[in-house]
Design an enzyme around this catalytic site. Structure first.
Site, mmCIF file in Angstrom:
data_model
loop_
_atom_site.group_PDB
_atom_site.id
_atom_site.type_symbol
_atom_site.label_atom_id
_atom_site.label_comp_id
_atom_site.label_asym_id
_atom_site.label_seq_id
_atom_site.Cartn_x
_atom_site.Cartn_y
_atom_site.Cartn_z
ATOM 1 N N THR A 105 -2.768 -6.643 9.593
ATOM 2 C CA THR A 105 -2.767 -4.864 9.763
ATOM 3 C C THR A 105 -4.283 -4.972 10.134
ATOM 4 O O THR A 105 -5.086 -4.287 9.563
ATOM 5 C CB THR A 105 -2.442 -4.140 8.317
ATOM 6 O OG1 THR A 105 -1.123 -4.559 7.980
ATOM 7 C CG2 THR A 105 -2.894 -2.768 8.298
ATOM 8 N N SER B 197 0.737 -1.305 -0.124
ATOM 9 C CA SER B 197 0.009 -0.161 -0.028
ATOM 10 C C SER B 197 0.840 1.265 -0.089
ATOM 11 O O SER B 197 0.668 2.086 -0.933
ATOM 12 C CB SER B 197 -0.836 -0.009 1.285
ATOM 13 O OG SER B 197 -1.343 -1.195 1.721
ATOM 14 N N THR B 198 1.710 1.262 0.918
ATOM 15 C CA THR B 198 2.546 2.381 0.976
ATOM 16 C C THR B 198 3.502 2.460 -0.217
ATOM 17 O O THR B 198 3.896 3.795 -0.689
ATOM 18 C CB THR B 198 3.476 2.342 2.321
ATOM 19 O OG1 THR B 198 2.668 1.866 3.479
ATOM 20 C CG2 THR B 198 4.353 3.686 2.655
ATOM 21 N N LYS C 146 1.156 -10.781 7.495
ATOM 22 C CA LYS C 146 1.137 -9.370 8.201
ATOM 23 C C LYS C 146 -0.274 -8.927 8.325
ATOM 24 O O LYS C 146 -1.255 -9.189 7.780
ATOM 25 C CB LYS C 146 1.630 -8.540 6.681
ATOM 26 C CG LYS C 146 1.734 -7.183 7.181
ATOM 27 C CD LYS C 146 2.606 -6.534 5.873
ATOM 28 C CE LYS C 146 1.764 -5.337 5.125
ATOM 29 N NZ LYS C 146 1.556 -4.284 5.975
ATOM 30 N N SER D 279 4.258 2.045 7.322
ATOM 31 C CA SER D 279 4.472 3.154 6.466
ATOM 32 C C SER D 279 5.335 4.138 7.198
ATOM 33 O O SER D 279 6.462 4.449 6.726
ATOM 34 C CB SER D 279 3.308 4.069 6.133
ATOM 35 O OG SER D 279 2.181 3.203 6.009
ATOM 36 N N TYR E 138 -1.327 -11.098 3.540
ATOM 37 C CA TYR E 138 -1.617 -10.033 4.065
ATOM 38 C C TYR E 138 -2.889 -9.465 4.484
ATOM 39 O O TYR E 138 -3.816 -9.435 3.441
ATOM 40 C CB TYR E 138 -0.852 -8.826 3.116
ATOM 41 C CG TYR E 138 -0.990 -7.304 3.332
ATOM 42 C CD1 TYR E 138 -1.416 -6.907 4.523
ATOM 43 C CD2 TYR E 138 -0.311 -6.527 2.335
ATOM 44 C CE1 TYR E 138 -1.304 -5.578 4.770
ATOM 45 C CE2 TYR E 138 -0.450 -4.972 2.416
ATOM 46 C CZ TYR E 138 -1.075 -4.646 3.737
ATOM 47 O OH TYR E 138 -0.928 -3.142 4.031
ATOM 48 N N GLY F 235 0.945 -4.523 11.800
ATOM 49 C CA GLY F 235 0.935 -3.669 10.360
ATOM 50 C C GLY F 235 0.369 -2.127 11.016
ATOM 51 O O GLY F 235 0.135 -1.102 10.047
ATOM 52 N N ASP G 57 1.367 0.992 12.695
ATOM 53 C CA ASP G 57 2.434 1.753 13.256
ATOM 54 C C ASP G 57 1.774 2.329 14.812
ATOM 55 O O ASP G 57 2.842 2.633 15.553
ATOM 56 C CB ASP G 57 2.703 2.966 12.489
ATOM 57 C CG ASP G 57 3.089 2.379 11.116
ATOM 58 O OD1 ASP G 57 2.739 1.241 10.616
ATOM 59 O OD2 ASP G 57 3.395 3.064 10.033
ATOM 60 N N GLU G 58 0.698 2.763 14.724
ATOM 61 C CA GLU G 58 0.104 3.483 15.965
ATOM 62 C C GLU G 58 0.286 2.610 17.154
ATOM 63 O O GLU G 58 0.180 3.057 18.250
ATOM 64 C CB GLU G 58 -1.341 3.987 15.794
ATOM 65 C CG GLU G 58 -1.521 4.813 14.715
ATOM 66 C CD GLU G 58 -1.784 4.283 13.493
ATOM 67 O OE1 GLU G 58 -1.318 3.214 13.238
ATOM 68 O OE2 GLU G 58 -2.484 5.120 12.443
HETATM 69 C C1 NAY Z 1 1.862 -1.518 3.323
HETATM 70 O O1 NAY Z 1 1.590 -2.547 2.378
HETATM 71 O O2 NAY Z 1 2.096 -0.378 2.846
HETATM 72 C C2 NAY Z 1 1.883 -1.557 4.823
HETATM 73 O O3 NAY Z 1 2.280 -2.542 5.364
HETATM 74 C C3 NAY Z 1 1.236 -0.539 5.459
HETATM 75 C C4 NAY Z 1 0.575 -0.609 6.809
HETATM 76 C C5 NAY Z 1 -0.254 0.553 7.042
HETATM 77 N N1 NAY Z 1 -1.430 0.115 6.991
HETATM 78 C C6 NAY Z 1 -2.466 0.518 5.901
HETATM 79 C C7 NAY Z 1 -3.729 0.119 6.464
HETATM 80 O O4 NAY Z 1 -2.092 1.010 5.051
HETATM 81 O O5 NAY Z 1 1.635 1.389 8.156
HETATM 82 C C8 NAY Z 1 0.159 1.135 8.269
HETATM 83 C C9 NAY Z 1 -0.502 2.578 8.337
HETATM 84 O O6 NAY Z 1 -0.182 3.268 7.249
HETATM 85 C C10 NAY Z 1 -0.144 3.292 9.424
HETATM 86 O O7 NAY Z 1 -0.442 2.553 10.765
HETATM 87 C C11 NAY Z 1 -1.079 4.775 9.627
HETATM 88 O O8 NAY Z 1 -2.160 4.618 10.000
#
Ligand code: NAY
Length: 287
Positions: free
Chosen positions: A163, A46-47, A161, A205, A135, A186, A188-189
């Site tokens: 999340t 995603s990121t 993973k 991210s 994932y 997954g 970060d918070e």
């Molecule tokens: C990816 O595939 O990019 C990730 O692993 C990102 C995981 C992220 N969750 C989502 C739903 O995108 O890093 C988290 C998220 O961006 C962070 O916790 C901020 O909410």
């Protein structure tokens, strides 16, 4: 996947102003993060704006990063696509290019059944010898423990993973599937919480932007210095919450630029923060 542990940025893809993959910036970001001490990379998720790229661009990113990393830390490649055929193509490419593992969201958009999802992971796993990390992500529909257990029975599936925003499932997965089944948290918070529930690592991210805070958190949790870990986590949360008010991949990219790392631009429909908006953002960060 045993050796894939610790703090793993879901690496951003660096685009130039015209939305092309920008190799120089990509290498700069990777080399900056390696210097900071990150323990692996997760690509084109995603990121990494993976779903905004075509297959050949995704492969290009994988090749650049693997070359820059040069085997120093493990690299996981997200090969997810809705079509099994495309995912297999990306998985085969990742294997040939020298990745350490693959990962994928389940097929989404249509209402796929557990049977479709099982077959999806089985077909990809059968096509390559790399370990597959499932994932689980809210956007694709969180999979329950029963389905996760079924997926874990596939030969190549070695981890998940996770999340989601609740974490007791992490310990349940470990208990019911076995401690050797790798779990990466997954959110970060909630890095501290994920690690305390037994996650082997954290993939996210914000490890692109502030890896040092999370490396410290990971170390403190290992040493059971939880009050100190939580103090850093709270500080990180306030930065994350501030970033989430905007297109946060862009926030991270501009903030890295202020730090001297050319992390480039986001791809549309995400919006780049520029000009006055950037100045305001910077002022807010300094506060
Ligand atoms: C990816 O595939 O990019 C990730 O692993 C990102 C995981 C992220 N969750 C989502 C739903 O995108 O890093 C988290 C998220 O961006 C962070 O916790 C901020 O909410």
């Amino acid at each position: 996947v045993k050796e894939i542990k610790g703090v793993i940025p879901a690496l951003m893809t660096v685009f130039d102003e015209n939305e092309n993959v920008y190799e120089k910036g990509m290498r700069e970001l990777v080399s900056y993060l390696l210097k900071e001490g990150v323990e692996g990379f997760y690509l084109t998720g995603s990121t990494g704006e993976g779903f905004l790229m075509n297959e050949s661009e995704r492969k290009q990113v994988v090749e650049i990063v693997l070359d820059e990393v040069g085997g120093r830390v493990p690299v996981i490649v997200h090969v997810g696509a809705i079509s099994t055929k495309i995912s297999i193509e990306l998985a085969r490419h990742a294997e040939a290019a020298g990745a350490d593992a693959i990962s994928s969201v389940p097929p989404f958009y249509w209402r796929f059944t557990p049977e479709h999802i099982f077959n999806y992971y089985k077909d990809i796993s059968d096509a390559v010898s790399l370990p597959m990390i499932v994932y689980n992500v809210p956007l694709a529909g969180i999979m329950g423990l029963d389905l996760i257990k079924r997926l874990a029975s596939i030969d190549g599936v070695k981890g998940i993973k996770f999340t989601a925003t609740s974490h007791h499932e992490i310990s349940m997965i470990k208990n019911e599937i076995g401690n050797e089944f790798m779990v990466y948290s997954g959110a970060d918070e909630m890095a501290v919480s994920g690690l305390l529930h037994g996650a082997d690592g954290i993939i996210g991210s914000f490890y692109n932007l502030m890896p040092e805070m999370f490396l410290k958190i990971s170390q403190l949790v290992k040493e059971e210095r939880l009050t100190e870990a939580m103090a850093i986590q709270k500080e990180a949360v306030s930065i994350i919450m501030y970033a989430l008010k905007k297109d946060y991949y862009s926030v991270m990219k501009v903030a890295l630029r202020w730090m001297g790392v050319d992390a480039g631009y986001v791809r549309r429909p995400f919006m780049n923060i520029q000009g006055k908006e950037e100045e305001e953002l910077k002022a807010g960060f300094i506060d």
